[in-house]
Design an enzyme around this catalytic site. Structure first.
Site, mmCIF file in Angstrom:
data_model
loop_
_atom_site.group_PDB
_atom_site.id
_atom_site.type_symbol
_atom_site.label_atom_id
_atom_site.label_comp_id
_atom_site.label_asym_id
_atom_site.label_seq_id
_atom_site.Cartn_x
_atom_site.Cartn_y
_atom_site.Cartn_z
ATOM 1 N N MET A 32 0.861 -1.201 0.000
ATOM 2 C CA MET A 32 0.000 0.000 0.000
ATOM 3 C C MET A 32 0.888 1.239 0.000
ATOM 4 O O MET A 32 1.900 1.274 0.702
ATOM 5 C CB MET A 32 -0.888 0.030 1.241
ATOM 6 C CG MET A 32 -1.703 1.334 1.365
ATOM 7 S SD MET A 32 -2.803 1.321 2.797
ATOM 8 C CE MET A 32 -1.615 1.439 4.115
ATOM 9 N N ASN A 33 0.497 2.275 -0.770
ATOM 10 C CA ASN A 33 1.120 3.593 -0.589
ATOM 11 C C ASN A 33 0.040 4.656 -0.381
ATOM 12 O O ASN A 33 -0.712 4.543 0.592
ATOM 13 C CB ASN A 33 2.208 3.903 -1.620
ATOM 14 C CG ASN A 33 1.852 3.813 -3.071
ATOM 15 O OD1 ASN A 33 1.496 2.764 -3.566
ATOM 16 N ND2 ASN A 33 1.974 4.904 -3.800
ATOM 17 N N ASP A 34 -0.084 5.647 -1.226
ATOM 18 C CA ASP A 34 -0.895 6.838 -0.920
ATOM 19 C C ASP A 34 -2.352 6.534 -0.553
ATOM 20 O O ASP A 34 -2.995 5.702 -1.204
ATOM 21 C CB ASP A 34 -0.986 7.766 -2.137
ATOM 22 C CG ASP A 34 0.306 7.950 -2.863
ATOM 23 O OD1 ASP A 34 1.360 7.491 -2.398
ATOM 24 O OD2 ASP A 34 0.260 8.565 -3.944
ATOM 25 N N TRP A 58 6.029 -2.160 -4.674
ATOM 26 C CA TRP A 58 5.303 -1.282 -5.584
ATOM 27 C C TRP A 58 5.284 -1.929 -6.963
ATOM 28 O O TRP A 58 6.215 -2.630 -7.339
ATOM 29 C CB TRP A 58 6.008 0.069 -5.603
ATOM 30 C CG TRP A 58 5.185 1.144 -6.219
ATOM 31 C CD1 TRP A 58 4.191 1.846 -5.642
ATOM 32 C CD2 TRP A 58 5.310 1.616 -7.559
ATOM 33 N NE1 TRP A 58 3.664 2.738 -6.526
ATOM 34 C CE2 TRP A 58 4.334 2.623 -7.715
ATOM 35 C CE3 TRP A 58 6.124 1.299 -8.628
ATOM 36 C CZ2 TRP A 58 4.172 3.310 -8.910
ATOM 37 C CZ3 TRP A 58 5.965 1.980 -9.821
ATOM 38 C CH2 TRP A 58 5.001 2.982 -9.955
ATOM 39 N N GLU A 209 4.105 16.167 -5.862
ATOM 40 C CA GLU A 209 3.068 15.146 -6.012
ATOM 41 C C GLU A 209 1.927 15.446 -5.033
ATOM 42 O O GLU A 209 2.097 16.163 -4.039
ATOM 43 C CB GLU A 209 3.656 13.766 -5.704
ATOM 44 C CG GLU A 209 4.829 13.402 -6.619
ATOM 45 C CD GLU A 209 5.366 11.998 -6.362
ATOM 46 O OE1 GLU A 209 5.311 11.185 -7.288
ATOM 47 O OE2 GLU A 209 5.862 11.729 -5.254
#
Ligand code: DQQ
Length: 474
Positions: A32-34, A58, A209
């Site tokens: 999981m990221n953002d 990722w 970002e």
């Protein structure tokens, strides 16, 4: 009940991992990221997140999805967005936001096709469970003409009267970050309104970002995540005629692990942000664990009377506290430490200390033989709050560093710390203004002790309280 059976099994399968957080959000397994698409719909909170469902690294990114009544107890929903082969998002469904468009739940996200980034839209007709991509995608193809950009992604969309605004993260290679502003009446046709904010040097990198713009009365907060610097920068100022007029700026969280936050307003009008807390150990260790990435505790943001940023965990955190240990007022002598009568790795600790010429703080996750500990302290000589993880773990696979934030205490102001320890994640909130979020991985199962310390003089702690925290996962 949508609860995904595989998700439950995966959560149970990984539940024995001693580094897996117990009261922070993380996916059932894998990467999981953002945080994405945060929205409260019919009273329930929807959290979407950048997710690789097939590996703890990722890769080809999907949107994972979970739903909660209180932002602590979550139900796993099916993956909301998956890349469609042969389409604009075939290389990944990257970050974006969610809006209520005339009662239609709508996701607006970054579509990746190779290196190309466009904006696409998806809607749901079954109460946010399944999502249909719009046949007229992409809804925005071209960045401003005639300029070379470092990237063009992460749409953040909000309603503006009868119309809609969108900001997009970008940057000029070798020059600085920029956030572009767009307008639309129908979410489908967008016109550029120009750059909201441009930064004309490389102090804050060359690619911004995940921009967010949040309003507090007459003032605005702009958050951007600086690619290459692994940090989030905040800007406070005015928003006039499509331009951000800057008044102050700084680092949002100095712990070195917090990135890509996304903010939204809940139905009571609170501005709340989630943020990705990445791992602090090697890729091999992440793959071996079978999971990677945690969401920080939801943080409520507001502005102080003096215009400064106020950051605190949402009040719902108090519902998962139990077993308080109230130590009361204690004084620690100069160059001494005091072992506290509580221990654990799933805690909230509140401390208040008078500061004059003394340095002081707390060591958590301490091994009885002193071989491992994480130190959080105030250094009065440098005026800094720090988290020192040089001795947090005996494992060679983990990051060992010291992270600090310059903090500015008014004369006679107490240092007030709220420290959240959740196995491998530590979040520190100081005086509702400064945050340090980090990851630590003690090797020793008995690295659970907690002690206070004082240097360059004695320290009186007027408050020392601790709660054990409830586990939110099966
Ligand atoms: N993560 C997403 C991008 C965003 C980056 C890709 C920030 O949309 O710019 O997973 O962490």
């Amino acid at each position: 009940m949508i609860m995904d059976g595989d998700a439950r099994e995966n959560r149970l399968r990984l539940s024995g991992d001693p580094h897996r957080p117990l009261y922070h959000f993380l996916p059932p397994c894998n990467w999981m990221n953002d945080p994405n698409g945060l929205i409260q719909w019919g009273g329930r909170y929807h959290l979407f997140y950048q997710h690789n469902p097939v590996s703890a690294s990722w890769g080809i990114i999907h949107w994972g999805h979970a739903v909660s009544q209180d932002m602590f107890h979550w139900e796993d929903y099916p993956v909301a967005l998956s890349p469609t082969p042969g389409s604009w998002d075939q290389s990944g469904c990257w970050s974006g936001s969610a809006v209520n468009y005339h009662h239609i739940p709508t996701l607006i996200y970054t579509a990746r096709n190779g290196e190309e980034e466009t904006v696409c839209l998806a809607t749901s007709q079954d109460d946010l469970v399944t999502w249909q991509k719009h046949p007229r995608n992409p809804i925005l193809v071209y960045p401003p003409k005639g300029v070379t950009l470092s990237g063009f992604r992460d749409p953040f969309v909000w309603q503006n009267g009868s119309g809609w605004n969108m900001i997009i993260g970008s940057g000029y290679p070798g020059k600085g970050g920029v956030v572009f502003l767009y307008h639309s009446n129908d979410l489908m046709r967008w016109e550029i309104g120009g750059p909201l904010l441009e930064w004309e040097n490389l102090d804050y990198g060359e690619m911004w970002e995940c921009p967010n713009l949040l309003r507090f009365g007459e003032k605005y907060l702009l958050l951007v995540s600086v690619m290459g610097q692994s940090r989030v920068v905040y800007f406070i100022g005015d928003y006039q005629g499509g331009r951000f007029i800057l008044q102050q700026h700084g680092t949002f969280d100095a712990g070195g692990s917090f990135y890509a936050p996304l903010g939204f307003y809940d139905e009571t009008g609170r501005a709340i942000v989630f943020g990705w807390v990445w791992e602090g150990r090697s890729r091999a260790a992440q793959l071996a664990a079978g999971w990677a990435g945690v969401q920080a505790l939801p943080r409520q943001l507001s502005l102080e009377q003096n215009g400064g940023l106020k950051i605190e965990p949402i009040k719902e955190i108090e519902t998962i506290r139990h077993n308080i240990c109230d130590v009361g007022r204690v004084t620690v002598d100069a160059d001494h430490e005091m072992v506290l009568p509580f221990s654990g790795n799933c805690l909230e600790i509140c401390l208040a200390a008078a500061i004059s010429k003394n340095s002081c703080g707390i060591r958590i996750l301490c091994a009885p033989d002193g071989s491992e500990f994480t130190e959080i302290g105030y250094d009065c000589q440098n005026g800094t709050l720090y988290i020192d993880r040089r001795k947090s773990s005996l494992s060679p696979e983990t990051i060992k560093d010291l992270r600090e934030a310059k903090i500015d205490l008014a004369k006679k102001e107490r240092l007030e710390l709220r420290i959240f320890v959740d196995r491998s994640i530590v979040e520190v909130f100081a005086n509702k203004q400064w945050c340090l979020t980090s990851r630590v991985y003690p090797e020793n199962n008995s690295s659970l002790n907690v002690c206070l310390f004082s240097k360059q003089g004695e320290t009186t702690f007027s408050e020392v309280r601790c709660w054990q925290m409830e586990r939110i996962w099966p």
